[in-house]
Design a protein around this motif. Structure first.
Motif, PDB file in Angstrom:
ATOM      1  N   UNK A 160       0.835  -1.202   0.000  1.00  0.00           N
ATOM      2  CA  UNK A 160       0.000   0.000   0.000  1.00  0.00           C
ATOM      3  C   UNK A 160       0.872   1.256   0.000  1.00  0.00           C
ATOM      4  N   UNK A 161       1.933   1.252   0.818  1.00  0.00           N
ATOM      5  CA  UNK A 161       2.825   2.416   0.855  1.00  0.00           C
ATOM      6  C   UNK A 161       3.467   2.635  -0.509  1.00  0.00           C
ATOM      7  N   UNK A 162       3.926   1.552  -1.125  1.00  0.00           N
ATOM      8  CA  UNK A 162       4.576   1.672  -2.433  1.00  0.00           C
ATOM      9  C   UNK A 162       3.615   2.244  -3.469  1.00  0.00           C
ATOM     10  N   UNK A 163       2.377   1.722  -3.486  1.00  0.00           N
ATOM     11  CA  UNK A 163       1.398   2.214  -4.462  1.00  0.00           C
ATOM     12  C   UNK A 163       1.060   3.682  -4.201  1.00  0.00           C
ATOM     13  N   UNK A 164       0.881   4.028  -2.922  1.00  0.00           N
ATOM     14  CA  UNK A 164       0.535   5.414  -2.580  1.00  0.00           C
ATOM     15  C   UNK A 164       1.659   6.372  -2.963  1.00  0.00           C
ATOM     16  N   UNK A 165       2.902   5.986  -2.690  1.00  0.00           N
ATOM     17  CA  UNK A 165       4.049   6.836  -3.033  1.00  0.00           C
ATOM     18  C   UNK A 165       4.119   7.038  -4.541  1.00  0.00           C
ATOM     19  N   UNK A 166       3.984   5.965  -5.296  1.00  0.00           N
ATOM     20  CA  UNK A 166       4.094   6.064  -6.758  1.00  0.00           C
ATOM     21  C   UNK A 166       3.001   6.979  -7.327  1.00  0.00           C
ATOM     22  N   UNK A 167       1.773   6.749  -6.880  1.00  0.00           N
ATOM     23  CA  UNK A 167       0.656   7.532  -7.426  1.00  0.00           C
ATOM     24  C   UNK A 167       0.753   8.987  -6.988  1.00  0.00           C
ATOM     25  N   UNK A 168       1.121   9.211  -5.722  1.00  0.00           N
ATOM     26  CA  UNK A 168       1.231  10.584  -5.227  1.00  0.00           C
ATOM     27  C   UNK A 168       2.312  11.356  -5.984  1.00  0.00           C
ATOM     28  N   UNK A 169       3.488  10.764  -6.129  1.00  0.00           N
ATOM     29  CA  UNK A 169       4.578  11.467  -6.811  1.00  0.00           C
ATOM     30  C   UNK A 169       4.267  11.677  -8.293  1.00  0.00           C
ATOM     31  N   UNK A 170       3.651  10.667  -8.917  1.00  0.00           N
ATOM     32  CA  UNK A 170       3.295  10.801 -10.329  1.00  0.00           C
ATOM     33  C   UNK A 170       2.283  11.921 -10.520  1.00  0.00           C
ATOM     34  N   UNK A 171       1.280  11.946  -9.638  1.00  0.00           N
ATOM     35  CA  UNK A 171       0.249  12.976  -9.755  1.00  0.00           C
ATOM     36  C   UNK A 171       0.835  14.356  -9.479  1.00  0.00           C
ATOM     37  N   UNK A 172       1.731  14.418  -8.507  1.00  0.00           N
ATOM     38  CA  UNK A 172       2.311  15.715  -8.136  1.00  0.00           C
ATOM     39  C   UNK A 172       3.185  16.288  -9.255  1.00  0.00           C
ATOM     40  N   UNK A 173       3.845  15.390  -9.992  1.00  0.00           N
ATOM     41  CA  UNK A 173       4.754  15.855 -11.047  1.00  0.00           C
ATOM     42  C   UNK A 173       4.023  16.120 -12.362  1.00  0.00           C
ATOM     43  N   UNK A 174       2.957  15.352 -12.631  1.00  0.00           N
ATOM     44  CA  UNK A 174       2.320  15.451 -13.947  1.00  0.00           C
ATOM     45  C   UNK A 174       1.126  16.392 -13.975  1.00  0.00           C
ATOM     46  N   UNK A 175       0.462  16.569 -12.838  1.00  0.00           N
ATOM     47  CA  UNK A 175      -0.700  17.448 -12.812  1.00  0.00           C
ATOM     48  C   UNK A 175      -0.243  18.899 -12.715  1.00  0.00           C
ATOM     49  N   UNK A 176      -1.014  19.808 -13.287  1.00  0.00           N
ATOM     50  CA  UNK A 176      -0.718  21.229 -13.169  1.00  0.00           C
ATOM     51  C   UNK A 176      -1.397  21.768 -11.916  1.00  0.00           C
ATOM     52  N   UNK A 177      -0.599  21.927 -10.858  1.00  0.00           N
ATOM     53  CA  UNK A 177      -1.139  22.320  -9.556  1.00  0.00           C
ATOM     54  C   UNK A 177      -1.028  23.830  -9.338  1.00  0.00           C
ATOM     55  N   UNK A 178      -2.020  24.406  -8.704  1.00  0.00           N
ATOM     56  CA  UNK A 178      -1.874  25.761  -8.181  1.00  0.00           C
ATOM     57  C   UNK A 178      -1.301  25.699  -6.769  1.00  0.00           C
ATOM     58  N   UNK A 179      -1.661  24.672  -6.004  1.00  0.00           N
ATOM     59  CA  UNK A 179      -1.046  24.429  -4.695  1.00  0.00           C
ATOM     60  C   UNK A 179      -0.778  22.935  -4.558  1.00  0.00           C
ATOM     61  N   UNK A 180       0.401  22.509  -4.958  1.00  0.00           N
ATOM     62  CA  UNK A 180       0.703  21.078  -4.857  1.00  0.00           C
ATOM     63  C   UNK A 180       0.729  20.628  -3.405  1.00  0.00           C
ATOM     64  N   UNK A 181       0.292  19.399  -3.140  1.00  0.00           N
ATOM     65  CA  UNK A 181       0.311  18.903  -1.755  1.00  0.00           C
ATOM     66  C   UNK A 181       1.738  18.663  -1.283  1.00  0.00           C
ATOM     67  N   UNK A 182       1.944  18.830   0.009  1.00  0.00           N
ATOM     68  CA  UNK A 182       3.266  18.636   0.594  1.00  0.00           C
ATOM     69  C   UNK A 182       3.356  17.306   1.324  1.00  0.00           C
ATOM     70  N   UNK A 183       4.448  17.154   2.063  1.00  0.00           N
ATOM     71  CA  UNK A 183       4.687  15.896   2.776  1.00  0.00           C
ATOM     72  C   UNK A 183       3.602  15.620   3.807  1.00  0.00           C
ATOM     73  N   UNK A 184       3.179  16.654   4.529  1.00  0.00           N
ATOM     74  CA  UNK A 184       2.181  16.420   5.574  1.00  0.00           C
ATOM     75  C   UNK A 184       0.857  15.970   4.966  1.00  0.00           C
ATOM     76  N   UNK A 185       0.487  16.539   3.798  1.00  0.00           N
ATOM     77  CA  UNK A 185      -0.744  16.094   3.144  1.00  0.00           C
ATOM     78  C   UNK A 185      -0.622  14.628   2.703  1.00  0.00           C
ATOM     79  N   UNK A 186       0.566  14.274   2.209  1.00  0.00           N
ATOM     80  CA  UNK A 186       0.751  12.876   1.797  1.00  0.00           C
ATOM     81  C   UNK A 186       0.606  11.928   2.983  1.00  0.00           C
ATOM     82  N   UNK A 187       1.217  12.286   4.112  1.00  0.00           N
ATOM     83  CA  UNK A 187       1.132  11.406   5.282  1.00  0.00           C
ATOM     84  C   UNK A 187      -0.312  11.270   5.760  1.00  0.00           C
TER      85      UNK A 187
END
Length: 325
Positions: free
Chosen positions: A253-280
């Motif tokens: 689950x951690x591996x899948x969440x990390x992959x999807x979170x980082x992929x979404x953070x890098x590929x999506x056009x964010x006005x306020x990208x989520x940070x580490x605390x939001x990921x946790x």
């Protein structure tokens, strides 16, 4: 002072046995890199402000908590706003309250109370004496740090770039020799103990461009990248759950969440990208909000991120995500 006698930040999450009463009470799940650890110790040694820049959510603010916790030192936080002036962090003087107390004394038919040697410098609300101007000044985060005599304090000046350009230059007048400021209303000069000068950590999101050159010359500077390496983010997860003494999510689950979170953070056009605390928080919800942990297989199949309330913090990001479906 020998190297062995210096305060040293190791970044290992351990706290000394007798921390200051104002030290953070809980450890930080902060994974500090070796270059950043060295920058912190240089700032401690030189007693120069450490200026941290980087995107929101990359860990600038939490570093100050981690340093204060591990050194057992008091942490005084100063949140900068657009109207903040340098004096706000030193002291405030409540002349209106003093005038009010004088009028109350007159109303009660009491004679004006003289200031006496027995009066303390600081007084509780029930024992204010309008004859003593010191009872009406309240020290800000830097002012409290300057008055410490038994240990230095860690002062966090958060988001300095929110204030106008005069603010950082005004700070230089107190964050440099002789490390002193004057309280005009009482005539006092408050000077930091040369051996206990505060450890100042300043954060900036660079919202208003570069800070003034004279200010930058007196700071140590470090840019913090977001932990985009999956292994680094997993290490932060491991440390977070170890410090909380809670069972971590299963590795798939951690591996899948990390992959999807980082992929979404890098590929999506964010006005306020989520940070580490939001990921946790998001991972925590995936792990334990429902009666059963979220399936990593299902997470990879989902076209809509589960628990989007934890990741999207602006209307435009929310709407852009909806349009992409």
């Amino acid at each position: 002072m020998t190297p062995a006698e210096r305060l040293t930040f190791y970044g290992d999450g351990r706290q000394p046995p007798s921390p200051h009463a104002d030290a953070p009470p809980t450890p930080e799940a902060y994974l500090v890199s070796e270059p950043l650890r060295k920058a912190v110790n240089l700032a401690i040694y030189l007693r120069r402000p450490l200026l941290l820049e980087g995107d929101a959510g990359c860990g600038k603010t939490r570093l100050a908590y981690s340093v204060a916790y591990e050194l057992g030192l008091p942490l005084y936080r100063w949140d900068v706003r657009s109207s903040t002036k340098a004096q706000d962090g030193l002291y405030e003087y409540d002349a209106i309250l003093r005038l009010h107390d004088v009028e109350v004394q007159k109303g009660l038919g009491l004679p004006p109370a003289p200031s006496t040697e027995a009066d303390s410098d600081d007084s509780s609300p029930d024992h204010r004496n309008p004859g003593n101007p010191k009872h009406y000044r309240r020290f800000g985060p830097l002012g409290r740090a300057f008055r410490l005599r038994t240990c230095p304090a860690v002062v966090l000046i958060d988001e300095i770039d929110k204030a106008d350009l005069d603010f950082p230059n005004d700070l230089l007048t107190v964050l440099d020799d002789p490390w002193a400021f004057t309280i005009r209303e009482t005539g006092e000069t408050v000077t930091a103990d040369p051996h206990q000068r505060p450890i100042v950590i300043i954060t900036s999101n660079k919202e208003k461009g570069n800070l003034p050159a004279p200010f930058l010359r007196r700071c140590l500077y470090r840019y913090l990248d977001f932990p985009n390496d999956p292994e680094q983010l997993k290490a932060i997860v491991d440390r977070h759950y170890a410090l909380r003494q809670e069972p971590p999510p299963a590795a798939p689950l951690t591996t899948a969440a990390v992959e999807i979170f980082l992929s979404d953070r890098q590929e999506r056009s964010w006005f306020k990208p989520p940070g580490t605390s939001e990921f946790l928080d998001w991972l925590r919800a995936l792990h334990s909000f429902a009666p059963e942990p979220y399936s990593p297989t299902q997470l990879r199949k989902d076209t809509v991120l589960p628990y989007p309330e934890l990741l999207f913090k602006r209307q435009d990001d929310w709407r852009n995500a909806a349009k992409a479906l």
